[in-house]
Write a protein that holds these residues in place. Structure first.
Motif, mmCIF file in Angstrom:
data_model
loop_
_atom_site.group_PDB
_atom_site.id
_atom_site.type_symbol
_atom_site.label_atom_id
_atom_site.label_comp_id
_atom_site.label_asym_id
_atom_site.label_seq_id
_atom_site.Cartn_x
_atom_site.Cartn_y
_atom_site.Cartn_z
ATOM 1 N N THR A 137 -2.086 8.524 1.207
ATOM 2 C CA THR A 137 -1.845 7.411 1.725
ATOM 3 C C THR A 137 -2.488 6.771 2.804
ATOM 4 O O THR A 137 -3.059 7.457 3.422
ATOM 5 C CB THR A 137 -0.403 7.245 1.525
ATOM 6 N N GLY A 138 -2.111 5.405 3.218
ATOM 7 C CA GLY A 138 -2.602 4.846 4.402
ATOM 8 C C GLY A 138 -2.206 5.219 5.612
ATOM 9 O O GLY A 138 -2.411 4.629 6.684
ATOM 10 N N LEU A 139 -1.012 6.166 5.789
ATOM 11 C CA LEU A 139 -0.220 6.478 6.724
ATOM 12 C C LEU A 139 -1.314 7.062 8.086
ATOM 13 O O LEU A 139 -0.871 6.954 9.011
ATOM 14 C CB LEU A 139 0.622 7.195 6.451
ATOM 15 N N THR A 191 3.337 12.848 -4.994
ATOM 16 C CA THR A 191 2.410 12.030 -5.217
ATOM 17 C C THR A 191 3.249 10.798 -4.924
ATOM 18 O O THR A 191 4.290 10.949 -5.056
ATOM 19 C CB THR A 191 1.791 11.988 -6.490
ATOM 20 N N PRO A 192 2.647 9.555 -4.610
ATOM 21 C CA PRO A 192 3.051 8.248 -4.313
ATOM 22 C C PRO A 192 4.145 7.994 -5.694
ATOM 23 O O PRO A 192 5.216 7.543 -5.663
ATOM 24 C CB PRO A 192 2.150 7.271 -4.410
ATOM 25 N N SER A 206 0.876 -1.301 0.117
ATOM 26 C CA SER A 206 -0.082 0.069 0.153
ATOM 27 C C SER A 206 1.053 1.133 -0.090
ATOM 28 O O SER A 206 2.011 1.327 0.144
ATOM 29 C CB SER A 206 -0.920 -0.065 1.389
ATOM 30 N N GLY A 207 0.372 2.389 -0.267
ATOM 31 C CA GLY A 207 0.979 3.732 -0.069
ATOM 32 C C GLY A 207 2.137 3.886 -1.000
ATOM 33 O O GLY A 207 2.452 3.400 -2.154
ATOM 34 N N ILE A 208 3.330 4.316 -0.447
ATOM 35 C CA ILE A 208 4.298 4.651 -0.992
ATOM 36 C C ILE A 208 4.965 3.233 -1.440
ATOM 37 O O ILE A 208 5.528 3.135 -2.891
ATOM 38 C CB ILE A 208 5.565 5.521 -0.521
ATOM 39 N N ARG A 224 -4.266 6.188 8.871
ATOM 40 C CA ARG A 224 -5.565 5.239 8.760
ATOM 41 C C ARG A 224 -5.971 5.198 10.080
ATOM 42 O O ARG A 224 -6.907 4.816 10.513
ATOM 43 C CB ARG A 224 -5.241 3.854 8.262
ATOM 44 N N TYR A 256 -9.492 10.971 8.281
ATOM 45 C CA TYR A 256 -8.967 10.206 7.172
ATOM 46 C C TYR A 256 -9.700 10.395 5.917
ATOM 47 O O TYR A 256 -8.956 10.165 5.120
ATOM 48 C CB TYR A 256 -9.214 8.443 7.583
ATOM 49 N N TRP A 304 -8.077 13.300 4.680
ATOM 50 C CA TRP A 304 -6.732 12.897 4.161
ATOM 51 C C TRP A 304 -6.517 12.183 2.966
ATOM 52 O O TRP A 304 -5.864 12.547 2.004
ATOM 53 C CB TRP A 304 -6.112 12.121 5.475
ATOM 54 N N ARG A 305 -7.553 11.400 2.649
ATOM 55 C CA ARG A 305 -7.355 10.256 1.487
ATOM 56 C C ARG A 305 -8.041 11.192 0.080
ATOM 57 O O ARG A 305 -7.503 10.996 -0.731
ATOM 58 C CB ARG A 305 -8.274 9.218 1.740
#
Length: 331
Positions: free
Chosen positions: A240-242, A269-270, A24-26, A244, A251, A254-255
């Protein structure tokens, strides 16, 4: 050994890359980048979530790459020890080559300091500092002669000014105190403008300050054997999911809303930050760089306090002691 053999492991020109957090995420963006990389690297992927790890390995193999998955829970030093033993077994059984590049991407950010690791340490510090130390200590004997290690940095180690005021300042203490969770605290509403989440944010920033500090000791150790180590700061990567562990509406913001901040300096961005991270890790950019801090592809100086000899030694000694207490044979 030739480019391919009966195990499918190429040794002549294809680097072996170990990546943590590829689900997930980065980390997922880094995996995407590696799957398309012209060097066709062999991959050793470490993640906690078994179905996600299986899916990541399957994607890599579908792309024609040699890939192995190893489960690891960074909140448990026993799991870290088992994971490094599994990687060692892969190499000894000739299923994988010595590691040319470590991209230690995985980490957590929580909203408080009340959660604990399997060994009873405050969870943010346990995952973002102690587990990184233990993982690298276990993988050190498995590094190729000119291997490159990349540790995960964050602008939060500089203080809240560097995170658009989103994360509180780090609060340095002795490592034993940083690893001690808060007890008996309950959520409280905002008081005088301060969020009840501030302890968690400060713990995250302090964990990154600690890891950057520890990186200089690791760089000295690895540099003596011809290896390199650098810290990579991905910038502010909202969405990202950081986050969560945030409340549901926070959240969602954030998302869904915060990614628009990627247009600001210091944000990204990722996919964009993954491009710079892979280029750094594989030596395409900054091929001789060592003991440096790289932010979204740009070399920047880490905060001067991270070079403090007393802090560096205190962190190293504490992490070594905590790791040995958890697994005496690993000391």
């Amino acid at each position: 050994m030739t480019e391919t053999d009966t195990t499918g492991v190429g040794r002549a020109s294809r680097p072996t890359v170990l990546l943590t957090g590829p689900t997930s995420g980065i980390g997922a963006a880094v995996l995407d980048r590696l799957l398309r990389h012209s060097g066709r690297p062999h991959l050793v992927l470490l993640a906690r979530h078994a179905p996600g790890l299986d899916a990541a390995v399957a994607r890599a193999r579908a792309a024609g790459l040699v890939a192995h998955g190893v489960r690891v829970d960074l909140s448990d030093l026993a799991s870290v020890h088992s994971a490094t033993a599994r990687v060692r077994d892969l190499i000894e059984r000739d299923h994988a080559a010595l590691l040319d590049s470590l991209i230690l991407n995985a980490g957590i950010q929580l909203t408080d300091r009340r959660q604990v690791s399997a060994q009873g340490h405050e969870l943010t510090f346990a995952v973002n500092v102690l587990a990184q130390y233990a993982l690298l200590r276990g993988l050190e004997p498995l590094l190729a002669p000119a291997a490159h290690v990349v540790l995960p940095g964050s602008s939060t180690h500089r203080g809240k000014r560097a995170s658009f005021g989103l994360v509180p300042d780090p609060a340095w203490q002795a490592p034993q105190q940083l690893a001690t969770p808060d007890v008996g605290l309950v959520e409280r509403p905002n008081v005088a403008g301060a969020s009840w989440r501030e302890p968690g944010g400060s713990a995250y920033a302090t964990s990154k300050l600690s890891l950057v500090t520890l990186s200089h000791e690791w760089a000295a150790r690895l540099g003596s054997s011809g290896r390199r180590l650098n810290v990579y700061d991905p910038g502010l990567v909202a969405g990202t999911g950081l986050g969560r562990a945030m409340k549901r509406y926070e959240y969602w913001v954030w998302r869904r809303i915060m990614p628009a901040m990627s247009l600001l300096p210091g944000a990204t961005t990722p996919a964009r930050t993954a491009r710079h991270l892979v280029a750094l890790a594989l030596g395409e950019n900054h091929a001789t760089l060592h003991d440096a801090y790289v932010e979204i592809g740009r070399i920047r100086a880490a905060e001067p306090v991270t070079f403090d000899p007393a802090r560096r030694q205190a962190l190293w000694d504490w992490c070594q002691s905590a790791s040995v207490l958890a697994h005496p044979a690993a000391g």
